[in-house]
Design a protein around this motif. Sequence first.
Motif, mmCIF file in Angstrom:
data_model
loop_
_atom_site.group_PDB
_atom_site.id
_atom_site.type_symbol
_atom_site.label_atom_id
_atom_site.label_comp_id
_atom_site.label_asym_id
_atom_site.label_seq_id
_atom_site.Cartn_x
_atom_site.Cartn_y
_atom_site.Cartn_z
ATOM 1 N N LEU A 58 42.049 -47.667 -38.669
ATOM 2 C CA LEU A 58 40.751 -47.555 -39.301
ATOM 3 C C LEU A 58 40.956 -47.545 -40.810
ATOM 4 O O LEU A 58 41.710 -46.717 -41.326
ATOM 5 C CB LEU A 58 40.027 -46.275 -38.867
ATOM 6 N N MET A 59 40.309 -48.480 -41.506
ATOM 7 C CA MET A 59 40.368 -48.520 -42.961
ATOM 8 C C MET A 59 38.966 -48.726 -43.520
ATOM 9 O O MET A 59 38.177 -49.487 -42.945
ATOM 10 C CB MET A 59 41.286 -49.655 -43.441
ATOM 11 N N VAL A 174 43.780 -50.503 -49.944
ATOM 12 C CA VAL A 174 44.437 -49.204 -49.866
ATOM 13 C C VAL A 174 45.957 -49.340 -49.991
ATOM 14 O O VAL A 174 46.655 -48.365 -50.245
ATOM 15 C CB VAL A 174 44.055 -48.487 -48.549
ATOM 16 N N GLU A 175 46.481 -50.557 -49.852
ATOM 17 C CA GLU A 175 47.924 -50.781 -49.948
ATOM 18 C C GLU A 175 48.364 -51.294 -51.320
ATOM 19 O O GLU A 175 49.562 -51.427 -51.561
ATOM 20 C CB GLU A 175 48.368 -51.779 -48.875
ATOM 21 N N ASN A 176 47.406 -51.584 -52.201
ATOM 22 C CA ASN A 176 47.750 -52.200 -53.481
ATOM 23 C C ASN A 176 47.750 -51.200 -54.625
ATOM 24 O O ASN A 176 46.985 -50.233 -54.624
ATOM 25 C CB ASN A 176 46.758 -53.327 -53.794
ATOM 26 N N TRP A 177 48.565 -51.473 -55.629
ATOM 27 C CA TRP A 177 48.597 -50.629 -56.816
ATOM 28 C C TRP A 177 47.346 -50.812 -57.669
ATOM 29 O O TRP A 177 46.940 -49.898 -58.363
ATOM 30 C CB TRP A 177 49.814 -50.980 -57.672
ATOM 31 N N GLU A 178 46.749 -52.020 -57.667
ATOM 32 C CA GLU A 178 45.557 -52.296 -58.457
ATOM 33 C C GLU A 178 44.429 -52.725 -57.528
ATOM 34 O O GLU A 178 44.689 -53.199 -56.417
ATOM 35 C CB GLU A 178 45.836 -53.379 -59.508
ATOM 36 N N TYR A 179 43.184 -52.568 -57.976
ATOM 37 C CA TYR A 179 42.048 -52.951 -57.144
ATOM 38 C C TYR A 179 41.683 -54.418 -57.363
ATOM 39 O O TYR A 179 41.702 -55.208 -56.430
ATOM 40 C CB TYR A 179 40.837 -52.052 -57.420
ATOM 41 N N SER A 395 46.077 -40.443 -46.423
ATOM 42 C CA SER A 395 45.001 -41.255 -45.868
ATOM 43 C C SER A 395 43.881 -41.555 -46.856
ATOM 44 O O SER A 395 43.074 -42.451 -46.614
ATOM 45 C CB SER A 395 44.397 -40.567 -44.631
ATOM 46 N N LEU A 396 43.806 -40.818 -47.964
ATOM 47 C CA LEU A 396 42.673 -40.923 -48.864
ATOM 48 C C LEU A 396 43.144 -41.206 -50.285
ATOM 49 O O LEU A 396 44.122 -40.607 -50.751
ATOM 50 C CB LEU A 396 41.858 -39.633 -48.829
ATOM 51 N N LEU A 397 42.430 -42.118 -50.974
ATOM 52 C CA LEU A 397 42.778 -42.471 -52.342
ATOM 53 C C LEU A 397 41.497 -42.664 -53.151
ATOM 54 O O LEU A 397 40.592 -43.385 -52.728
ATOM 55 C CB LEU A 397 43.624 -43.750 -52.351
ATOM 56 N N PHE A 398 41.418 -42.007 -54.302
ATOM 57 C CA PHE A 398 40.335 -42.197 -55.267
ATOM 58 C C PHE A 398 40.889 -42.961 -56.460
ATOM 59 O O PHE A 398 41.936 -42.579 -56.995
ATOM 60 C CB PHE A 398 39.772 -40.857 -55.736
ATOM 61 N N ARG A 399 40.195 -44.009 -56.906
ATOM 62 C CA ARG A 399 40.718 -44.847 -57.998
ATOM 63 C C ARG A 399 39.630 -45.129 -59.023
ATOM 64 O O ARG A 399 38.497 -45.439 -58.681
ATOM 65 C CB ARG A 399 41.257 -46.166 -57.440
ATOM 66 N N LEU A 448 36.832 -45.813 -53.460
ATOM 67 C CA LEU A 448 37.207 -44.795 -52.472
ATOM 68 C C LEU A 448 37.836 -45.534 -51.306
ATOM 69 O O LEU A 448 37.182 -46.340 -50.627
ATOM 70 C CB LEU A 448 35.982 -43.998 -52.016
ATOM 71 N N LEU A 449 39.123 -45.275 -51.057
ATOM 72 C CA LEU A 449 39.891 -46.005 -50.067
ATOM 73 C C LEU A 449 40.424 -45.030 -49.010
ATOM 74 O O LEU A 449 41.024 -44.007 -49.351
ATOM 75 C CB LEU A 449 41.037 -46.749 -50.719
ATOM 76 N N PHE A 450 40.234 -45.384 -47.746
ATOM 77 C CA PHE A 450 40.614 -44.508 -46.642
ATOM 78 C C PHE A 450 41.403 -45.288 -45.604
ATOM 79 O O PHE A 450 41.079 -46.433 -45.303
ATOM 80 C CB PHE A 450 39.381 -43.887 -45.990
ATOM 81 N N ARG A 451 42.421 -44.653 -45.047
ATOM 82 C CA ARG A 451 43.206 -45.273 -43.978
ATOM 83 C C ARG A 451 43.670 -44.214 -42.994
ATOM 84 O O ARG A 451 44.162 -43.167 -43.366
ATOM 85 C CB ARG A 451 44.428 -45.993 -44.536
ATOM 86 N N LEU A 452 43.492 -44.547 -41.711
ATOM 87 C CA LEU A 452 43.922 -43.626 -40.652
ATOM 88 C C LEU A 452 44.800 -44.392 -39.685
ATOM 89 O O LEU A 452 44.465 -45.510 -39.276
ATOM 90 C CB LEU A 452 42.713 -43.063 -39.921
#
Length: 452
Positions: A58-59, A174-179, A395-399, A448-452
């Motif tokens: 789930l992403m 969610v896997e990248n250093w930049e958006y 699982s969670l990233l704010f950018r 807001l990036l999420f991954r489970l």
Amino acid sequence: MKQFLVSAALLGITGLHAVAQDATQPKVPLDGIETNWQNGNDRRDSVPFQTKYFTPILMMDLNYTHSFNSPNDNTVVGSTALARNNEVELSQLSLGGEFNYNNARAKVLLQFGTRSVVVPRNDLSPYRGQYKLADVYRYLSEAYVGYHINKWYGINIDAGLFMSYIGLNSYYQVENWEYQASYTSDNTPWFFNGVRIQIFPSKTLKIEPWIINGWQSYGKFNSMPGFGANITWNPTSNFKILTNDYYGTDAAGLPDRKRFHSDNSLMVRYYNRPKSKGISKMAFSLTGDVGFEKGGGVNGFSADSAKGPAQYFASGMIYNRIWFYKNKFAWTVGGGIMNNPGRYLVLYPTGQASPLPNPVDPTKTEGLYPFSANPGDQFKAWDCSTNLDWMPNQSLLFRIEYVHRHANVPYFAGPGGVTSPNGYTTTPLPADWRPDLVKSEDRIVLALLFRL
């Protein structure tokens, strides 16, 4: 039994994780090698719900982006990551999983959100023939079935729709250093449709041949399929190098026009103190691409009075990332350049500036005033960006990210937008109206990036 999280970028399958091994299959690619720091790769070090036969995925990717050009139609031009300005946007919802049983393997990952429209619109192959392939595949990001052979460190034979990784970046933000990806990534394929064979002759080496429909194309433009391969070497936890190479015919109705592309990346982690409350990790990624089209009225890297103008692609990008406070925060800075005479890989502007075929009448362009993409048309561009990430857990990233992009010709949406005088598609176009394209843009992205 011990479980290993296998590098998604090395395997070429985002989110693939090796299941618990038994005595009949003791060899695991990248066993003991850290890969979760790499650009374009899964940053997690464990999978919470992995089972022997199934791993759910789930992403979610939500963003709010503000362009300082303030186009009146809120349309983002020249990006596959972003679609709408000044709005909370669900860019991607990915839902599915991976299946493994007696060496049979499959993956299904559905996609919803603006990317299910933004990315398929760049593929013109569905206009050849019937059945609206762009609609058929629109809500699938990955869907394949295959078989695993217990030879060396494994051989996987897969057929279906899978990720390309040409241009280093992952399709999943969610896997990248930049958006906002630099041009090298954003103007090269995100997916392939065909057959691939992943061969792992050793723990640190992958050789992956492809036979595919074409360059990010659901169907084929001509009779010849596309051919390519990836070679990745990841000898230590601090170093990775790879090459992706492609050859095909991807110009509609021009079987004599051949395309070659070589994509090459290096990643180095040059500092690692994971328990430090100060700087905990530092790494950089460097990517360089070169390619050309030749035949059918164009002549690769040099113009020729008989064979046609030059038509090639040359680009590069570099990013540096610094992690802080036990890898809970990270700061990334980087950018890139692109030169693409003929504009054969340029993402076409949307709306009335688009040269894409009209969905009702494919013999006509969708926009009334299309962006030119003829042989000999020049396109040079550069970009830079910086962002700050907060990662409270794996699982969670704010950018928050600042991006500046520039082109040598008007390309990005200006204040007047690319749709109509007031920004609505229902508004009749006055005779003197034109899409408002400008040479540069500055924007801020909140994600807001999420991954489970």
